[in-house]
Motif scaffolding. Structure first.
Motif, PDB file in Angstrom:
ATOM      1  N   CYS A  85      -0.213  62.482  45.432  1.00 17.22           N
ATOM      2  CA  CYS A  85       1.239  62.724  45.480  1.00 17.22           C
ATOM      3  C   CYS A  85       1.913  62.657  44.113  1.00 17.22           C
ATOM      4  O   CYS A  85       3.131  62.814  44.028  1.00 17.22           O
ATOM      5  CB  CYS A  85       1.923  61.684  46.358  1.00 17.22           C
ATOM      6  N   HIS A  86       1.162  62.330  43.087  1.00 19.71           N
ATOM      7  CA  HIS A  86       1.813  62.191  41.777  1.00 19.71           C
ATOM      8  C   HIS A  86       0.828  62.632  40.699  1.00 19.71           C
ATOM      9  O   HIS A  86       0.069  61.835  40.173  1.00 19.71           O
ATOM     10  CB  HIS A  86       2.259  60.741  41.555  1.00 19.71           C
ATOM     11  N   VAL A  87       0.801  63.935  40.419  1.00 23.44           N
ATOM     12  CA  VAL A  87      -0.047  64.414  39.324  1.00 23.44           C
ATOM     13  C   VAL A  87       0.795  65.186  38.314  1.00 23.44           C
ATOM     14  O   VAL A  87       1.890  65.686  38.627  1.00 23.44           O
ATOM     15  CB  VAL A  87      -1.208  65.339  39.801  1.00 23.44           C
ATOM     16  N   HIS A  88       0.258  65.245  37.113  1.00 26.90           N
ATOM     17  CA  HIS A  88       0.838  66.103  36.075  1.00 26.90           C
ATOM     18  C   HIS A  88      -0.228  67.124  35.715  1.00 26.90           C
ATOM     19  O   HIS A  88      -1.262  66.783  35.162  1.00 26.90           O
ATOM     20  CB  HIS A  88       1.242  65.272  34.860  1.00 26.90           C
ATOM     21  N   LEU A  89       0.029  68.373  36.076  1.00 23.93           N
ATOM     22  CA  LEU A  89      -1.000  69.396  35.870  1.00 23.93           C
ATOM     23  C   LEU A  89      -1.221  69.706  34.398  1.00 23.93           C
ATOM     24  O   LEU A  89      -2.334  70.002  33.984  1.00 23.93           O
ATOM     25  CB  LEU A  89      -0.595  70.690  36.594  1.00 23.93           C
ATOM     26  N   GLU A 129       2.839  67.963  42.300  1.00 23.45           N
ATOM     27  CA  GLU A 129       2.998  67.918  40.844  1.00 23.45           C
ATOM     28  C   GLU A 129       4.401  67.414  40.580  1.00 23.45           C
ATOM     29  O   GLU A 129       5.368  67.878  41.186  1.00 23.45           O
ATOM     30  CB  GLU A 129       2.762  69.325  40.294  1.00 23.45           C
ATOM     31  N   VAL A 130       4.547  66.422  39.681  1.00 22.23           N
ATOM     32  CA  VAL A 130       5.857  65.796  39.482  1.00 22.23           C
ATOM     33  C   VAL A 130       6.307  65.796  38.018  1.00 22.23           C
ATOM     34  O   VAL A 130       6.806  64.799  37.524  1.00 22.23           O
ATOM     35  CB  VAL A 130       5.886  64.350  40.028  1.00 22.23           C
ATOM     36  N   GLY A 131       6.146  66.904  37.359  1.00 22.00           N
ATOM     37  CA  GLY A 131       6.666  66.991  36.007  1.00 22.00           C
ATOM     38  C   GLY A 131       5.730  67.738  35.086  1.00 22.00           C
ATOM     39  O   GLY A 131       4.594  67.343  34.881  1.00 22.00           O
ATOM     40  N   ILE A 205      12.283  68.045  43.647  1.00 31.21           N
ATOM     41  CA  ILE A 205      13.032  67.725  42.424  1.00 31.21           C
ATOM     42  C   ILE A 205      12.573  66.363  41.935  1.00 31.21           C
ATOM     43  O   ILE A 205      12.494  65.412  42.709  1.00 31.21           O
ATOM     44  CB  ILE A 205      14.555  67.693  42.724  1.00 31.21           C
ATOM     45  N   LYS A 206      12.262  66.279  40.647  1.00 31.06           N
ATOM     46  CA  LYS A 206      11.853  64.990  40.054  1.00 31.06           C
ATOM     47  C   LYS A 206      12.980  64.507  39.153  1.00 31.06           C
ATOM     48  O   LYS A 206      13.391  65.207  38.223  1.00 31.06           O
ATOM     49  CB  LYS A 206      10.572  65.187  39.245  1.00 31.06           C
ATOM     50  N   ILE A 207      13.471  63.302  39.453  1.00 28.11           N
ATOM     51  CA  ILE A 207      14.555  62.723  38.652  1.00 28.11           C
ATOM     52  C   ILE A 207      14.086  61.408  38.041  1.00 28.11           C
ATOM     53  O   ILE A 207      13.423  60.604  38.704  1.00 28.11           O
ATOM     54  CB  ILE A 207      15.816  62.497  39.521  1.00 28.11           C
ATOM     55  N   GLU A 266       8.836  56.609  42.912  1.00 30.00           N
ATOM     56  CA  GLU A 266       7.633  56.680  42.082  1.00 30.00           C
ATOM     57  C   GLU A 266       7.522  55.407  41.244  1.00 30.00           C
ATOM     58  O   GLU A 266       8.488  55.000  40.600  1.00 30.00           O
ATOM     59  CB  GLU A 266       7.693  57.907  41.164  1.00 30.00           C
ATOM     60  N   HIS A 267       6.354  54.821  41.245  1.00 32.50           N
ATOM     61  CA  HIS A 267       5.976  53.619  40.483  1.00 32.50           C
ATOM     62  C   HIS A 267       6.433  52.318  41.157  1.00 32.50           C
ATOM     63  O   HIS A 267       5.606  51.507  41.511  1.00 32.50           O
ATOM     64  CB  HIS A 267       6.460  53.680  39.019  1.00 32.50           C
ATOM     65  N   GLY A 268       7.735  52.107  41.333  1.00 28.35           N
ATOM     66  CA  GLY A 268       8.191  50.873  42.003  1.00 28.35           C
ATOM     67  C   GLY A 268       7.735  49.612  41.281  1.00 28.35           C
ATOM     68  O   GLY A 268       7.397  48.613  41.924  1.00 28.35           O
ATOM     69  N   GLY A 338      -1.914  59.215  41.531  1.00 31.44           N
ATOM     70  CA  GLY A 338      -2.602  58.619  40.392  1.00 31.44           C
ATOM     71  C   GLY A 338      -1.885  58.790  39.064  1.00 31.44           C
ATOM     72  O   GLY A 338      -2.320  58.239  38.065  1.00 31.44           O
ATOM     73  N   ASP A 339      -0.804  59.582  39.036  1.00 29.53           N
ATOM     74  CA  ASP A 339      -0.158  59.884  37.756  1.00 29.53           C
ATOM     75  C   ASP A 339      -1.188  60.486  36.801  1.00 29.53           C
ATOM     76  O   ASP A 339      -1.099  60.321  35.581  1.00 29.53           O
ATOM     77  CB  ASP A 339       0.451  58.613  37.134  1.00 29.53           C
ATOM     78  N   ILE A 340      -2.180  61.150  37.394  1.00 30.78           N
ATOM     79  CA  ILE A 340      -3.315  61.635  36.603  1.00 30.78           C
ATOM     80  C   ILE A 340      -2.860  62.732  35.644  1.00 30.78           C
ATOM     81  O   ILE A 340      -2.017  63.555  35.966  1.00 30.78           O
ATOM     82  CB  ILE A 340      -4.423  62.167  37.550  1.00 30.78           C
ATOM     83  N   GLY A 341      -3.452  62.681  34.468  1.00 27.05           N
ATOM     84  CA  GLY A 341      -3.063  63.611  33.413  1.00 27.05           C
ATOM     85  C   GLY A 341      -2.415  62.859  32.273  1.00 27.05           C
ATOM     86  O   GLY A 341      -2.252  63.386  31.179  1.00 27.05           O
ATOM     87  N   ASN A 342      -2.057  61.623  32.524  1.00 24.43           N
ATOM     88  CA  ASN A 342      -1.497  60.849  31.428  1.00 24.43           C
ATOM     89  C   ASN A 342      -2.619  60.272  30.564  1.00 24.43           C
ATOM     90  O   ASN A 342      -2.772  60.632  29.413  1.00 24.43           O
ATOM     91  CB  ASN A 342      -0.585  59.753  31.962  1.00 24.43           C
ATOM     92  N   ARG A 343      -3.432  59.385  31.146  1.00 24.33           N
ATOM     93  CA  ARG A 343      -4.540  58.808  30.355  1.00 24.33           C
ATOM     94  C   ARG A 343      -5.880  58.959  31.070  1.00 24.33           C
ATOM     95  O   ARG A 343      -6.872  59.355  30.482  1.00 24.33           O
ATOM     96  CB  ARG A 343      -4.252  57.347  30.008  1.00 24.33           C
TER      97      ARG A 343
HETATM   98 ZN   LIG Z   1       4.204  60.592  36.294  1.00 21.92          ZN
END
Ligand SMILES: [Zn+2]
Length: 443
Positions: A85-89, A129-131, A205-207, A266-268, A338-343
């Motif tokens: 639910c949380h990836v950065h392509l 994808e969230v950004g 929409i990602k805010i 997201e994150h919390g 996973g917020d995957i794509g960051n590290r």
């Molecule tokens: Zn993210």
């Protein structure tokens, strides 16, 4: 660069040419994890016709269920394709945000296409994808839908929206901040930015409502938006029929987001009793992205990440873990992202499931977070994320039992078949590689 070398040497990219399944078939002798039930079920069969699950039953009552080829999976696990639910392509291989936003849109498109393909190989048949940079994710979503490239189903958010000085505003003050992100202020600024994103074709929409560790001046404990701005933004997005994901790492940003009616938090990172009670009482779903935290803690030194980023995450660790543990204990709906794509690299998305068990989830609860609950986040629960008649046949055939050992889901050699809409798109059960005897045998 690494990803490209991986691409060159990975033979599974031709899998679709090697294994072709007919329009209708039955998988026999499955250990079924359906994405909803608390227990798996042994000795089951599942039939697929024209890309959808047509029927599911017990081997004792197989009867004449053979409208098509029979494939004996020999007791392997059959489960829904995983959903992140949380990836950065577009991100990947960037050490910091400065590097990321210097990436030209043209390169971003290539990165996003490659990363989409890599995640599919890892058993992810849908992602939110969230950004991204430019309007990359919408283009990649559409190219996948049209069959031009291979990848998971994509729910696209496009550019994240945030305030001046907030996490989206990352360039030095003497540079004009355009391109990668949308930096806006005031109710009208947010309304206009959302309408613009909708015009570009996004689904969600990602805010950004709080600081972020990768921004040099904006800390995660800071709330970077007003209640007025956020409420107007969510109202605007909902009126157009779009969901809203809110980056919220400060105490107040979570409450602002929930009062505004956000669909996901997201994150919390910072939750208190009040916000947990609010979460519990609302339909909002929490996406904790524990990989965001651990990727910095684990790889901070190796990747030579910035001092502020590393110090901030070290401070956040206990707060973050305790917040998510308490939310889970209180019965808050949690989805895996996973917020995957960051590290962490694309394709390691299932790491998040393992981390969710560290905060107290059972392996089965973690699987639900990445299947049926994740499908609710994508607003696709009636189509994917669980095995039921009429759902898309997005399936994994896996060696071993992930409820005994979740790490199996991170081991590509155990992912025998990745099936999207009834067709094999990845997996290591290739007869050409000596692994698919059971696949070609007459059942
Ligand atoms: Zn993210």
């Amino acid at each position: 660069m690494l990803a490209f070398q991986e691409y060159k040497k990975t033979p599974e990219r031709h899998m679709q040419d090697e294994i072709e399944l007919p329009d209708s078939y039955v998988l026999l002798n499955c250990r079924l994890i359906d994405g909803i039930s608390d227990e798996s079920r042994d000795k089951m069969w599942i039939s697929v016709a024209e890309g959808k699950i047509s029927r599911i039953g017990s081997m004792d009552a197989l009867g004449s269920e053979s409208s098509g080829r029979r494939i004996d999976v020999e007791g392997r696990t059959v489960m829904p394709g995983l959903i992140d639910c949380h990836v950065h392509l577009v991100y990947g291989g960037f050490r910091n945000m400065e590097d990321a936003i210097r990436c030209p849109v043209e390169t971003a498109v290539i990165n996003a296409s490659l990363h989409a393909w890599i995640m599919l190989q890892a058993g992810y048949t849908a992602v939110r994808e969230v950004g991204c940079i430019g309007n990359t994710s919408v283009a990649v979503r559409d190219a996948i839908r049209q069959g031009k490239i291979q990848g998971p189903r994509v729910v696209a958010s496009g550019r994240p929206i945030g305030t001046t000085g907030g996490p989206a505003d990352i360039l030095p003050p003497h540079w004009e901040s355009t391109g990668g992100r949308l930096v806006v202020d005031g109710v009208e600024g947010f309304r206009k930015a959302i309408r613009r994103q909708i015009k570009e074709g996004v689904d969600n929409i990602k805010i950004l409502a709080s600081g972020v560790e990768v921004n040099p001046t904006c800390w995660t404990w800071m709330t970077t938006i007003s209640q007025e701005e956020l409420s107007a933004a969510v109202e605007e997005a909902h009126r157009w029929g779009k969901t809203v994901a809110i980056h919220a790492q400060s105490y107040d940003s979570v409450k602002f987001a929930l009062r505004a009616g956000a669909d996901t938090i997201e994150h919390g990172t910072r939750l208190d009793d009040e916000s947990i009670a609010m979460l519990k009482a609302s339909p909002s779903i929490l996406v904790p992205t524990l990989c965001t935290l651990y990727s910095v803690l684990e790889l901070g030194a190796t990747l030579n990440l910035g001092q502020k980023q590393r110090e901030e995450m070290a401070t956040n660790e206990s707060l973050w873990v305790e917040s998510i543990r308490s939310a889970h204990r209180a019965g808050v709906s949690i989805a895996a992202g996973g917020d995957i794509g960051n590290r962490y690299k694309h394709g390691t998305n299932a790491r998040e499931l393992e981390l969710l068990t560290k905060i107290g989830m059972t392996p089965m609860e973690a699987i639900h977070a990445a299947t049926s609950t994740a499908a609710r986040v994508l607003r696709m629960a009636d189509q994917i994320g669980s095995l039921d008649e009429g759902r898309f046949a997005d399936l994994l055939v896996v060696d071993g039992d992930p409820t005994e050992d979740l790490a199996i889901l991170q081991d590509k050699t155990k992912l025998k078949l990745v099936i999207k809409e009834g067709q094999v798109v990845a997996g290591t059960a290739s007869p050409h590689r000596g692994g698919g005897g059971w696949l070609t045998k007459k059942a």
